[in-house]
Scaffold this active site. Sequence first.
Site, PDB file in Angstrom:
ATOM      1  CE  LYS A  93      -3.577  -0.209   2.523  1.00  0.00           C
ATOM      2  NZ  LYS A  93      -4.588  -0.392   3.638  1.00  0.00           N
ATOM      3  NE  ARG A 134      -6.728   3.959   4.841  1.00  0.00           N
ATOM      4  CZ  ARG A 134      -7.716   3.931   4.605  1.00  0.00           C
ATOM      5  NH1 ARG A 134      -8.718   2.819   4.497  1.00  0.00           N
ATOM      6  NH2 ARG A 134      -8.358   5.014   4.298  1.00  0.00           N
ATOM      7  N   GLY A 157      -8.177  -7.426   4.854  1.00  0.00           N
ATOM      8  CA  GLY A 157      -8.787  -7.474   6.269  1.00  0.00           C
ATOM      9  C   GLY A 157      -8.047  -8.356   7.146  1.00  0.00           C
ATOM     10  CG  MET A 181      -2.156  -7.276   9.546  1.00  0.00           C
ATOM     11  SD  MET A 181      -0.608  -7.023   9.269  1.00  0.00           S
ATOM     12  CE  MET A 181      -1.002  -6.536   7.443  1.00  0.00           C
ATOM     13  NE  ARG A 231      -6.272  -4.414  -2.281  1.00  0.00           N
ATOM     14  CZ  ARG A 231      -6.764  -4.542  -1.161  1.00  0.00           C
ATOM     15  NH1 ARG A 231      -5.964  -4.660  -0.267  1.00  0.00           N
ATOM     16  NH2 ARG A 231      -8.222  -4.806  -0.944  1.00  0.00           N
ATOM     17  CG  HIS A 250     -14.045 -11.130   4.675  1.00  0.00           C
ATOM     18  ND1 HIS A 250     -14.150 -12.496   4.944  1.00  0.00           N
ATOM     19  CD2 HIS A 250     -12.733 -10.983   4.893  1.00  0.00           C
ATOM     20  CE1 HIS A 250     -12.956 -12.976   5.437  1.00  0.00           C
ATOM     21  NE2 HIS A 250     -12.119 -11.940   5.542  1.00  0.00           N
ATOM     22  CB  SER A 262       8.403 -42.302 -27.111  1.00  0.00           C
ATOM     23  OG  SER A 262       7.472 -41.639 -25.735  1.00  0.00           O
ATOM     24  CB  CYS A 292       4.944 -40.597 -23.270  1.00  0.00           C
ATOM     25  SG  CYS A 292       5.549 -42.266 -23.366  1.00  0.00           S
ATOM     26  CE1 TYR A 315       5.896 -37.695 -28.362  1.00  0.00           C
ATOM     27  CE2 TYR A 315       7.246 -37.280 -30.332  1.00  0.00           C
ATOM     28  CZ  TYR A 315       6.372 -38.181 -29.327  1.00  0.00           C
ATOM     29  OH  TYR A 315       6.691 -39.588 -29.523  1.00  0.00           O
TER      30      TYR A 315
HETATM   31  C1  PEP Z   1       6.216 -45.387 -18.921  1.00  0.00           C
HETATM   32  O1  PEP Z   1       6.753 -46.444 -18.605  1.00  0.00           O
HETATM   33  O2  PEP Z   1       6.532 -44.254 -18.601  1.00  0.00           O
HETATM   34  C2  PEP Z   1       5.124 -45.506 -19.935  1.00  0.00           C
HETATM   35  C3  PEP Z   1       4.811 -44.368 -20.545  1.00  0.00           C
HETATM   36  O3  PEP Z   1       4.295 -46.369 -20.191  1.00  0.00           O
HETATM   37  P1  PEP Z   1       3.324 -46.965 -18.957  1.00  0.00           P
HETATM   38  O4  PEP Z   1       3.013 -46.189 -17.932  1.00  0.00           O
HETATM   39  O5  PEP Z   1       2.146 -47.452 -19.962  1.00  0.00           O
HETATM   40  O6  PEP Z   1       4.159 -48.388 -18.624  1.00  0.00           O
END
Ligand code: PEP
Length: 869
Positions: A22, A92, A101, A103, A336, A454, A762, A829, A849
């Site tokens: 403030k 204040r 609210g 203090m 604020r 409030h 992956s 993944c 990804y």
């Molecule tokens: C993993 O093992 O990370 C995976 C994605 O496969 P799952 O979880 O199906 O074993």
Amino acid sequence: MNRWVYLFSEGSKEQKDLLGGKGANLAEMTKLGLPVPTGFTVTTEACLYYLDHSEQLTDEIKEQVMTAVETLAAKTGKKFDDLENPLLVSVRSGSKFSMPGMMDTVLNLGLNDRTVVALAENSQNERFAYDCYRRLLQMFGNVVMGMDNNDFESRITAVKKAAGLTFDTELTAEHWKQIVTEYKKIYQEKLQREFPQDPIEQLYLAIEAVFGSWNNQRAKTYRRLHDISDDLGTAVNVQEMVFGNFGESSGTGVVFSRNPSVGNSGLFGEYLINAQGEDVVAGVRTPKPIQVLADELPEQFQQLKTICESLEKHYHDMQDVEFTIEREKLFILQTRSGKRTSKAALTILLDFYNEGIIDEKELVSRIEAKDLEAALHPNFDEKALKNRESFLSGLAASPGAATGAAYFTAEAATAAKARGERVILVREETSPEDIEGIAVSEAVITSRGGMTSHAAVVARGMGICSVVGCERLIVSEENKATVGDNLIEEGTILSVNGTSGKIYFGEIPMEEVTNLVALDELHTIWERHAAIKVRANAETPNDIKTGMTLGAVGIGLARTEHMFFEKSRLLQFRQLILADSLAERLEVLDHLKKVQKQDFKFMYEAAKGKATTIRLLDPPLHEFLPKGADECREVAKELGKTFNEVKRKTDNLAEVNPMLGFRGLRLGVAYPEIYQMQAEAIIEAACEVMKETDFVIQPEIMIPFTIDADEFAQVRASIEGAIQTSLEKQKQELDYQIGTMIEIPRACFVADEIAEHADFFSFGTNDLTQMALGLSRDDSPRIVTQYLENGIFKEDPFQVLDESGVGALMKLAIERGRRVNPNLKIGVCGEAAAHPKSITFLNDLAIDYISCSPFRIPQAKMTLAQRAL
Ligand code: PEP
Ligand code: MG
């Protein structure tokens, strides 16, 4: 000499640590030339010093306060205790982070038996002067002296009753004088002392009280709930009083520069004519919407609007502004950054960006994960809602939807929550003492108060659904409430819609996905910044659609074994694994192929031609085997086998450590026909969808659980043979890829060898973590909890990627894989991939990804964009 006090004209918005939020903003607004009443700030350092040194204001602090008071006097032409032109101030609190609210505040400080006469004369309004004086006596008594506010309020009620009046506004000067006399008696009765008449003494005591309020229970609770450090202290702002209770051309209010519930532009807030500060937020009188001010005091409304716009531009943020109009002159008492719902937060940032207030980088960096997450919270299912009648409605203070059991006190709510119940807190109005109860509730309902009361402000800040000001709700003291003939008791199930303000009896089903309007625009922006893409772990059409709605650029992991969880499918799958001969297996496979083909067609269509990585079966067999004699008997009956046959086969397939057993491509090696069937179904479904639609399908077939290049090559060759036959049958060309999960440490070490045969990798961090750490996925929680408690783990490695172990294996595999195949596409993944902390690490790995469950996609995309900035 330490510097304990700063004039508003000396500070700036950067000094929040020292001057509190403030104070820093008052200084900034003073610098900007906005109409801020003059004043000064006693620093947070002074507070900490005070709290550390037996709670005494030192002479040095007092001296600096006095010097600032003198400057204030010089600037305003008013003086403390002056009989002609008395200086009155507000005192204040204001810490670094806003704690609404929590203090204390004292207004009208400087009034006493003498200056009240001067104020009456100067204002030509005796009623006003004595009303101010009684407010000081009351606030000072309550806040500084720790007296019970009810002792004061009950006197007002008694005077009104005796005079046959209903509203405070009907009380005359004589009434207020009488009340002032009675209030002074309360000081004598309760404290055996007089109300201090010396303004300087009042000021020192008030500063001490504000400093002390840093450690009151509700402030501590608020800090704990909001992760605010106890070591910050609060500053004290002493500011010349301006009066909103000077008659019909005066007033006071609170506005947000945009709508804090949904984010629309335009002022949003409330005000009261002829009222002082606390009246608006206290919810005692019902305030008017700020738009009405445009008719009542158009010039001041316009000025307020312009100031709010310029503050937004200056701060790059939506502002929560307190203002007072004293006899047509507008003053800004505070600004604020405004608390807002998650939806509003996103809308506002996007609008700022589109209005040119912030640039794209600022937009990307400022979106908070919690807002995205909360904006995705489910609402009531619309169809279900249509058939329901609400029995009560109020102001839609904080959006969202929730069902739970009604409780009437913070304690009861907390206890019910501890028993595992979902709680709806029902109150006449809430006060800061209720904070713990609000925090554990799914929704908060009150019978009184407006949009800035409030309950509304706190619930909105916490992202808790809330409906306030339900006038027909009568909350009694016996833990009950009524609405006409309807009774709400402890435990009554209510459903609350914070977006429409309606309340229903009983439970209402929730909607599955809320599609944020703004999300599409955000996805485009995030994708511009992040090199790493985000795909969805999804296999059912519904999950795929959710994934696409939430911004997936494709499917990174379709677990085909998940397509067999449904009851009728489960039996077919059991038939497959319990088959005694190749012939029997082929017969089942023939049927399964039709089913799977249909599955894949649905998938491709739902993915609308985006990348689809379909993983061949990786069933931990134990999940699919019948359990116990009864289930074996049932399965035997359904499959037309004998109990003994099924039991023998089941026993035969049982594994002591199934997670390391007959999983993934081990199944493909032992029974090539199973993977062949799946590959054929994948390819034939793709061909058919390409014929039937405009989508170009390029299936990515993923082989799980690989440990070795020859193992992978064999399985690849086996399914490629089947694929070729299929394509010839279809008379169609099709691009496809065959890659592998990397989820076993050995695969990381021989990644170069595997990469010679694989089109993509992956990483399955779930299994990789399990095996790298030797921690069973199924049994880890107990061990992980212990390790977290002992500080051995900083995070659960199944949630946040273990950088030094699993991460190192991944780095090694990427380096080896890409050495052989520089174009090798690489994804991640496992569950940990989407965690913001994992993303910080993955962002440096040059992967293509990550793939995660649909609801985590927006946050993952946002984090990737933020890390890439
Ligand atoms: C993993 O093992 O990370 C995976 C994605 O496969 P799952 O979880 O199906 O074993
Ligand atoms: Mg796995």
